[in-house]
Design a protein around this motif. Structure first.
Motif, PDB file in Angstrom:
ATOM      1  N   PRO A   1       0.901  -1.173  -0.075  1.00 59.85           N
ATOM      2  CA  PRO A   1      -0.106   0.078   0.001  1.00 59.85           C
ATOM      3  C   PRO A   1       0.799   1.253   0.085  1.00 59.85           C
ATOM      4  O   PRO A   1       2.031   1.230   0.704  1.00 59.85           O
ATOM      5  CB  PRO A   1      -0.905  -0.280   1.316  1.00 59.85           C
ATOM      6  N   THR A   2       0.399   2.270  -0.776  1.00 57.11           N
ATOM      7  CA  THR A   2       0.920   3.512  -0.758  1.00 57.11           C
ATOM      8  C   THR A   2       0.345   4.504   0.475  1.00 57.11           C
ATOM      9  O   THR A   2      -0.543   4.251   0.950  1.00 57.11           O
ATOM     10  CB  THR A   2       0.812   4.489  -2.013  1.00 57.11           C
ATOM     11  N   HIS A   3       1.284   5.213   0.903  1.00 59.06           N
ATOM     12  CA  HIS A   3       0.934   5.933   2.339  1.00 59.06           C
ATOM     13  C   HIS A   3       1.234   7.515   2.204  1.00 59.06           C
ATOM     14  O   HIS A   3       2.251   7.764   1.606  1.00 59.06           O
ATOM     15  CB  HIS A   3       1.564   5.350   3.464  1.00 59.06           C
ATOM     16  N   THR A   4       0.375   8.220   2.792  1.00 62.81           N
ATOM     17  CA  THR A   4       0.879   9.709   2.813  1.00 62.81           C
ATOM     18  C   THR A   4       0.669  10.218   4.328  1.00 62.81           C
ATOM     19  O   THR A   4      -0.490   9.916   4.965  1.00 62.81           O
ATOM     20  CB  THR A   4      -0.018  10.593   1.918  1.00 62.81           C
ATOM     21  N   PHE A   5       1.522  11.139   4.900  1.00 62.91           N
ATOM     22  CA  PHE A   5       1.171  11.808   6.265  1.00 62.91           C
ATOM     23  C   PHE A   5       0.914  13.190   5.568  1.00 62.91           C
ATOM     24  O   PHE A   5       1.600  13.708   4.879  1.00 62.91           O
ATOM     25  CB  PHE A   5       2.486  12.057   6.865  1.00 62.91           C
ATOM     26  N   VAL A   6      -0.396  13.614   6.094  1.00 63.93           N
ATOM     27  CA  VAL A   6      -0.934  14.999   5.692  1.00 63.93           C
ATOM     28  C   VAL A   6      -0.842  15.634   6.907  1.00 63.93           C
ATOM     29  O   VAL A   6      -1.484  15.382   7.968  1.00 63.93           O
ATOM     30  CB  VAL A   6      -2.417  14.798   5.156  1.00 63.93           C
ATOM     31  N   VAL A   7       0.216  16.515   7.067  1.00 64.91           N
ATOM     32  CA  VAL A   7       0.310  17.216   8.199  1.00 64.91           C
ATOM     33  C   VAL A   7      -0.477  18.537   8.196  1.00 64.91           C
ATOM     34  O   VAL A   7      -0.641  19.352   7.377  1.00 64.91           O
ATOM     35  CB  VAL A   7       2.033  18.069   8.286  1.00 64.91           C
ATOM     36  N   CYS A   8      -1.456  18.505   9.276  1.00 64.04           N
ATOM     37  CA  CYS A   8      -2.605  19.662   9.442  1.00 64.04           C
ATOM     38  C   CYS A   8      -1.896  20.844  10.115  1.00 64.04           C
ATOM     39  O   CYS A   8      -1.744  20.729  11.338  1.00 64.04           O
ATOM     40  CB  CYS A   8      -3.526  18.798  10.027  1.00 64.04           C
ATOM     41  N   ALA A   9      -1.583  21.870   9.436  1.00 62.57           N
ATOM     42  CA  ALA A   9      -1.094  23.115   9.938  1.00 62.57           C
ATOM     43  C   ALA A   9      -2.310  24.082  10.144  1.00 62.57           C
ATOM     44  O   ALA A   9      -3.266  24.481   9.494  1.00 62.57           O
ATOM     45  CB  ALA A   9      -0.082  23.314   9.087  1.00 62.57           C
ATOM     46  N   TYR A  10      -1.954  24.893  11.409  1.00 61.63           N
ATOM     47  CA  TYR A  10      -3.061  25.822  11.685  1.00 61.63           C
ATOM     48  C   TYR A  10      -2.139  26.822  12.518  1.00 61.63           C
ATOM     49  O   TYR A  10      -1.495  26.759  13.204  1.00 61.63           O
ATOM     50  CB  TYR A  10      -4.081  25.173  12.772  1.00 61.63           C
ATOM     51  N   LYS A  11      -2.520  28.300  11.750  1.00 60.65           N
ATOM     52  CA  LYS A  11      -1.909  29.210  12.233  1.00 60.65           C
ATOM     53  C   LYS A  11      -0.533  29.280  12.248  1.00 60.65           C
ATOM     54  O   LYS A  11       0.299  28.864  11.258  1.00 60.65           O
ATOM     55  CB  LYS A  11      -2.467  30.057  13.490  1.00 60.65           C
ATOM     56  N   GLU A  12       0.226  29.518  13.350  1.00 66.02           N
ATOM     57  CA  GLU A  12       1.569  29.552  13.515  1.00 66.02           C
ATOM     58  C   GLU A  12       2.093  28.742  14.590  1.00 66.02           C
ATOM     59  O   GLU A  12       2.501  29.187  15.804  1.00 66.02           O
ATOM     60  CB  GLU A  12       2.140  31.094  13.421  1.00 66.02           C
ATOM     61  N   SER A  13       1.926  27.272  14.816  1.00 66.36           N
ATOM     62  CA  SER A  13       2.475  26.551  15.768  1.00 66.36           C
ATOM     63  C   SER A  13       3.875  26.550  15.771  1.00 66.36           C
ATOM     64  O   SER A  13       4.623  26.270  14.870  1.00 66.36           O
ATOM     65  CB  SER A  13       1.914  25.312  15.571  1.00 66.36           C
ATOM     66  N   PRO A  14       4.532  26.705  17.054  1.00 66.79           N
ATOM     67  CA  PRO A  14       5.839  26.431  17.226  1.00 66.79           C
ATOM     68  C   PRO A  14       6.407  25.008  17.165  1.00 66.79           C
ATOM     69  O   PRO A  14       7.691  24.820  16.970  1.00 66.79           O
ATOM     70  CB  PRO A  14       6.234  27.276  18.631  1.00 66.79           C
ATOM     71  N   TYR A  15       5.367  24.221  17.059  1.00 71.69           N
ATOM     72  CA  TYR A  15       5.847  22.843  17.154  1.00 71.69           C
ATOM     73  C   TYR A  15       5.755  22.201  15.675  1.00 71.69           C
ATOM     74  O   TYR A  15       6.028  21.135  15.504  1.00 71.69           O
ATOM     75  CB  TYR A  15       4.732  22.094  18.063  1.00 71.69           C
TER      76      TYR A  15
END
Length: 272
Positions: A7-21
């Motif tokens: 199987p193929t896989h993707t991490f979708v990083v959900c970004a919101y505003k300006e997180s320092p992390y």
């Protein structure tokens, strides 16, 4: 339904505003021991997110429609067409073998719907592997340590009937086994629990890997911590318990559940 052997896989990083992390989250998914695609999804495009996407040469998808937690998560899932997708929340980090464990579980499972690992917490930048809430969740999930239970609908519904034991960012979705949009826009705190309840009715596997393969950050600005300060959380919990229990039992379980959730609140100089 047929299952891909590779199987193929993707991490979708959900970004919101300006997180320092955000950058630490991206670094953790890029360092996985197994190959994966990585993209960024956001409903709040800004120079900060754009610069990080540029730095790591990652595609960035912008939700120009409705923006809420559910809308942003549904958009994130729709951004990719790989077999598997993990919605990586921007504050969290993943152990390098997270995807390795997920793929191993996938190969063992019969028609996996979701695959998820155990997890730890990050409090005041310190890793917490054990506290009251984590212990309770592991107890609820204990029976799913046995692969023979992964396809048992009754077992997983009994687990979910006692609380939200499945950590959302620890979950990988099998897109071939879900209907989109998955997340409903009628709650703030229990969007994921509601989705798992819906999926728990389907034939297929809930694959649990009892490895602490990711770390969920608990901090004052996190969505979970903010919602816990609102009585609306209690109302949403009751809505969920009513899906499984008569009214008087639902209210009784909710009172107990509320006490356990208090460990999600930040305490200054937390030494857990």
């Amino acid at each position: 339904m047929s299952k891909s052997n590779n199987p193929t896989h993707t991490f979708v990083v959900c970004a919101y505003k300006e997180s320092p992390y955000l950058e630490k989250c991206i670094q953790s998914v890029l360092k996985q021991s197994e190959k994966s695609s990585v993209v960024i999804s956001t409903g709040t495009p800004n120079d900060y997110i754009k610069e990080i996407a540029k730095k790591y040469e990652l595609p960035m998808y912008v939700n120009t429609g409705k923006t809420s937690i559910a809308d942003d998560w549904n958009f994130a899932v729709s951004c990719v067409d790989t077999d598997l997708v993990t919605l990586a929340h921007q504050d969290d980090i993943y152990e390098k073998n997270y995807l390795k464990y997920i793929l191993a579980g996938y190969k063992k499972a019969e028609n996996p719907i979701i695959l998820f690992t155990d997890y730890g917490e990050l409090r005041n930048n310190k890793i917490v592997l054990k506290n009251k809430l984590l212990v309770i969740k592991r107890m609820l999930l204990f029976i799913l340590r046995c692969p023979a239970m992964w396809n048992n609908i009754l077992v997983r519904r009994r687990i979910l009937s006692l609380g939200s034991a499945i950590c959302c960012p620890a979950v990988t979705l099998n897109k071939k086994m879900i209907e989109e949009p998955l997340f409903e826009n009628n709650m703030k705190s229990n969007i994921d629990w509601q989705a798992w309840e819906k999926l728990s009715r389907k034939r297929g596997a809930f694959v649990y890997i009892p490895k602490k393969a990711m770390f969920h950050r608990i901090h004052e600005e996190s969505t979970t911590s903010k919602i816990l300060e609102d009585c609306e959380r209690r109302n949403e919990d009751l809505i969920m318990f009513r899906k499984f229990w008569p009214e008087f039992i639902a209210k009784m379980i909710e009172k107990i559940y509320q006490k356990s959730e208090k460990s999600n609140k930040i305490v200054k100089n937390d030494n857990e």
